[in-house]
Design a protein around this motif. Sequence first.
Motif, PDB file in Angstrom:
ATOM      1  N   MET A   1       0.870  -1.115  -0.021  1.00  0.00           N
ATOM      2  CA  MET A   1       0.034   0.014   0.096  1.00  0.00           C
ATOM      3  C   MET A   1       0.895   1.221   0.119  1.00  0.00           C
ATOM      4  O   MET A   1       1.885   1.242   0.817  1.00  0.00           O
ATOM      5  N   GLU A  54       5.796   9.817  -5.282  1.00  0.00           N
ATOM      6  CA  GLU A  54       5.367   9.071  -6.383  1.00  0.00           C
ATOM      7  C   GLU A  54       4.037   8.848  -6.600  1.00  0.00           C
ATOM      8  O   GLU A  54       3.438   8.509  -7.579  1.00  0.00           O
ATOM      9  N   PHE A  76      -3.184  14.630  -9.849  1.00  0.00           N
ATOM     10  CA  PHE A  76      -3.370  15.939 -10.260  1.00  0.00           C
ATOM     11  C   PHE A  76      -4.746  16.444 -10.477  1.00  0.00           C
ATOM     12  O   PHE A  76      -5.106  17.292 -10.905  1.00  0.00           O
ATOM     13  N   LEU A  97      -6.258  20.076 -10.896  1.00  0.00           N
ATOM     14  CA  LEU A  97      -7.200  20.528 -12.190  1.00  0.00           C
ATOM     15  C   LEU A  97      -8.571  20.912 -11.966  1.00  0.00           C
ATOM     16  O   LEU A  97      -8.887  21.964 -12.438  1.00  0.00           O
ATOM     17  N   VAL A 118     -10.029  24.359 -13.018  1.00  0.00           N
ATOM     18  CA  VAL A 118     -11.310  24.834 -13.662  1.00  0.00           C
ATOM     19  C   VAL A 118     -12.121  25.758 -12.908  1.00  0.00           C
ATOM     20  O   VAL A 118     -13.001  26.471 -13.632  1.00  0.00           O
ATOM     21  N   LEU A 135     -11.234  29.314 -13.304  1.00  0.00           N
ATOM     22  CA  LEU A 135     -11.282  29.681 -14.851  1.00  0.00           C
ATOM     23  C   LEU A 135     -12.907  30.018 -14.811  1.00  0.00           C
ATOM     24  O   LEU A 135     -13.260  31.172 -15.248  1.00  0.00           O
ATOM     25  N   GLY A 136     -13.737  29.168 -14.187  1.00  0.00           N
ATOM     26  CA  GLY A 136     -15.104  29.541 -14.067  1.00  0.00           C
ATOM     27  C   GLY A 136     -15.377  30.671 -13.386  1.00  0.00           C
ATOM     28  O   GLY A 136     -16.299  31.559 -13.828  1.00  0.00           O
ATOM     29  N   LEU A 187     -14.682  33.917 -15.304  1.00  0.00           N
ATOM     30  CA  LEU A 187     -15.772  34.013 -16.149  1.00  0.00           C
ATOM     31  C   LEU A 187     -17.127  34.644 -15.785  1.00  0.00           C
ATOM     32  O   LEU A 187     -17.691  35.459 -15.941  1.00  0.00           O
ATOM     33  N   VAL A 188     -17.556  34.005 -14.707  1.00  0.00           N
ATOM     34  CA  VAL A 188     -18.925  34.571 -14.145  1.00  0.00           C
ATOM     35  C   VAL A 188     -18.712  35.884 -13.174  1.00  0.00           C
ATOM     36  O   VAL A 188     -19.403  36.757 -13.501  1.00  0.00           O
ATOM     37  N   SER A 216     -18.416  38.342 -16.218  1.00  0.00           N
ATOM     38  CA  SER A 216     -20.013  38.785 -16.628  1.00  0.00           C
ATOM     39  C   SER A 216     -20.671  39.552 -15.623  1.00  0.00           C
ATOM     40  O   SER A 216     -21.363  40.239 -16.150  1.00  0.00           O
ATOM     41  N   LEU A 260     -19.472  42.896 -16.207  1.00  0.00           N
ATOM     42  CA  LEU A 260     -19.928  43.627 -17.379  1.00  0.00           C
ATOM     43  C   LEU A 260     -21.274  44.038 -17.103  1.00  0.00           C
ATOM     44  O   LEU A 260     -21.711  45.182 -17.557  1.00  0.00           O
ATOM     45  N   GLU A 268     -22.885  47.892 -17.328  1.00  0.00           N
ATOM     46  CA  GLU A 268     -24.147  48.088 -18.248  1.00  0.00           C
ATOM     47  C   GLU A 268     -25.299  48.981 -17.359  1.00  0.00           C
ATOM     48  O   GLU A 268     -25.974  49.808 -17.683  1.00  0.00           O
ATOM     49  N   ASN A 327       4.644  -3.699  -1.557  1.00  0.00           N
ATOM     50  CA  ASN A 327       3.953  -2.481  -1.438  1.00  0.00           C
ATOM     51  C   ASN A 327       3.977  -1.437  -2.303  1.00  0.00           C
ATOM     52  O   ASN A 327       3.615  -0.251  -1.883  1.00  0.00           O
ATOM     53  N   LEU A 338     -17.752  25.982 -20.348  1.00  0.00           N
ATOM     54  CA  LEU A 338     -17.101  27.101 -20.331  1.00  0.00           C
ATOM     55  C   LEU A 338     -17.361  28.075 -21.520  1.00  0.00           C
ATOM     56  O   LEU A 338     -17.494  29.245 -21.582  1.00  0.00           O
ATOM     57  N   GLN A 395     -20.634  29.689 -21.608  1.00  0.00           N
ATOM     58  CA  GLN A 395     -20.624  30.666 -20.813  1.00  0.00           C
ATOM     59  C   GLN A 395     -19.875  31.937 -21.498  1.00  0.00           C
ATOM     60  O   GLN A 395     -20.327  33.230 -21.366  1.00  0.00           O
TER      61      GLN A 395
END
Lengths: 372, 278
Positions: free
Chosen positions: A1, A8, A12, A16, A20, A23-24, A27-28, A31, A34, A38, B4, B31, B34
Motif C-alpha cells: 500500500m 510518487e 493531479f 485540475l 477549472v 477559470l469558471g 468568467l462568472v 460577466s 460587465l 451596463e 507494497n 465554459l 458561458q
Amino acid sequence: MARAGSPETRGFALPLVLGVLALGGMLVTASFLLGRLESQSAENDLRASRAFETAETGLASTLTSWDPLLDTLPIGGTASLAGAGVATASWHSTIQRLGEDLFFLRSEGIVPIAGVTWQAERQLSWLLRWAAPLPQPSAVAVIDSVSWNGAGSASGYSGSSPGWPFCGPDSMPALRIMAATVVGLSGCGGPSCLRGMPPILADTALAGSVSAAIAPLTYAALAARATRAPGGIVASVGPTLAGVPPACDASDPLNWGEPDHASPGPCTGLMPVIHASGDLTIGGGRGQGVLLVDGDLILGGGFDFFGLVVVQGRLTSGAGGAHITGAVAARSLNIPPAGRIDVDYSACVLRNVLRGPSQVTPLLYRSWAQLY
Amino acid sequence: MSLNRRGVTLVEMLVSITLLALVGGLALQLLLRQHWTGEAQSQRAALQATMRAAITYLESELRELGGSPGDPDIVTFAAESLTYRAMRSAGIGCRLSPTALTVRSSDLYGYRAPQPGRDSLLLFRDGSPATSSDDQWLHLPLFTVSAGSCGSQAALILGTAIDTSVTPLSGFPPLAPFRTFEIMQARLYASGGDYWLGARSVSAAEIIQPLAGPFLAHGLAMRFLDSLAVPATGAERIRSVDVALLGVSASPIRSGAGMGLPQRRTDSLGTRIMLRNW
C-alpha cells in the motif's frame, strides 16, 4: 500500500479541479462586472434624463407661477426660486432682468445620488419677454360725439414721463373716431389742441364699440382682473401707507398707486385695475392703472392718472381739470366751457400698467438653450 | 522489488483518461457556452449603447435648433445627412460696443468656450421694447476672444463687428443675450466595410470623425417634419425630426439554444426630436 504523501503517488485531479473552478469563477465574475457596468451606464443615462426633465419642470413652474414682484426687479437684478421634482430631484431657478421687457430664466435640475457626494445636474434657460398687447394707437378714441368746449389738449406724440421707462418716440393720432362721429372743438382753440399723426383719424376698426377701441384687449377680461370697485362719488384717491415701517396699503380701495415715479415710494409698483359698474365721479387725487367705467365718468379737481381709461358712457371733465397720461376710450367726450382735460399718449405707461393683466412668454425665436 | 509499491495498470489508466476527457469535455463546453453567452450579451449591450449614444448626440444637437423667418438653423438636410448650426455657448453680455461684446465669465454657459474663427455670434436685438415684431438675432462674426473685465468681475471680450448704421446700439437691451454656434455636419458614412454615424465641423473644415457605430447600410434614416407632422418642404418649415437607427454588432456572435453559427446581430432604435426654438 502506498504511503500517504509519497511524491510518487500524488495525483493531479485536485489542481485540475481547482483550475477549472478558478477559470469558471473568473468568467462568472467578468460577466457580473460587465452586467454591473451596463447597469451603471443605464442608471447614469436615467439620472441625466431626470435632471434634464427636472430642469424643464423648473422652467415651466417659474413661468406659469410668475410672481408679480419679479416685475419690480431692476435691470440686472436677480431673484431665485426653488421647487421639488419627482422623488428626490429638485430644481433651482434664477430670474435676471436684462432690459425693460426682457428676462433671462435659468433653471438647474438636480438629482442626488445615494452614497456619493456628486449629483446629476442639467441647466436649461429661457429668454422671456412681456407679451402685453398694446391697445389704443391714439391718445383719445371716441365713438359717438366729441364736444370739446373747454380747455386742454390731446397729444399722440409719446414722450417721456419722469421716472417712467421711455420706450422711444411714437407718433399716433391724437383723436381716433368713426366716420359718423360728431366732432366739435370750439373750446380748445380748434384742431390746434389736437397734436398727433394725424391729429384726427377716422378708423373703421372702431365699429361702433368702445370695446373695439381697446382691441386686442377685451373689456371683460380687464374687468375680471379688477381689484377696486368704486361707485357713485369718490372725493379723492391717492397712495396710502400703513404699518411700521410704512408700507403701501394695497387693501385701501382708494389707494390707486403712486404715479409719481420720479420720487419712488412704497406704492410705485401698485397699478390696480379699477372697475366701476355704474356712473362714477372722481373729485381729484392721483393714481395709476386701468380705470374701467360701465356708465359715465366725471373728472374734476385736478385728477392726475397714468394708465388706460375706458368709459362705456360719457366722459366729462369739470373745472378742476384732469390729466391722463396713457390713453382714453369713451363713447362720447364732453368738455364743458369751464372744464379742461389733457391727454398725453404714452405707450410705455400703457405697457407698464397692463403688465398685471398680461404675461411673460418665451421669445418668439431662439428662446430656449441648453446650458449643460 | 517491494510488494507494497504497486503501480497503475493500463486499464486503470485508460479508464481515468476516458473519465478525465469526458469531464473535461463537458467542462469545456460549459465554459465555451458561458463565454459565448457573455460575449453575446456584451455585444448586444454594446450595440444598444451605440444606438443610445447616437440618439443622445442627435437629440442634444438638434433639439436646440430653430431659427427665425428667413434664417433657419438647419442649412441642408437629407435622410442620411444634416448640416446645421450647432449651438456651443450662450450668455448675457454686460457691455456692447460696435466692435466687442463683453461677457462676465459667470454669465457664460454652454458646451465649450467660444472659439474665434470657428464660432459665429448670434446677438439678440430688441429694437423697440414696445413690440416683439422687430425682435431679431443678428448673425455676427467672432474675430477674437480675449480676457477683460466687466465692473470688478473677470470677463471675456468677444471681438466682432456691428454695422451701427443698420442696427444702432440703442436697439440692444442693456444686458444683451447672445449665443455662439458653429456649422456642423452629421451623416452616415462608410469606412472599413461598415457604416458609421460621423460628425465634422464645417466651420473648422474638419474631416469626418466617427461618433457611433457600426450601422447597417442606410442604418440612419431622418425624416424632417413640419408643424403638421408631414415631410417639410424647406428648412424653415422643419419643426421635428424623426430618427431611425439600424445598428449592427461589431463582430459575429453566437446565439440560440445550440449557439449556432456566429452572425452579426442587428437592433433598431427610433425617436422624434422636437426643435425647441421655433
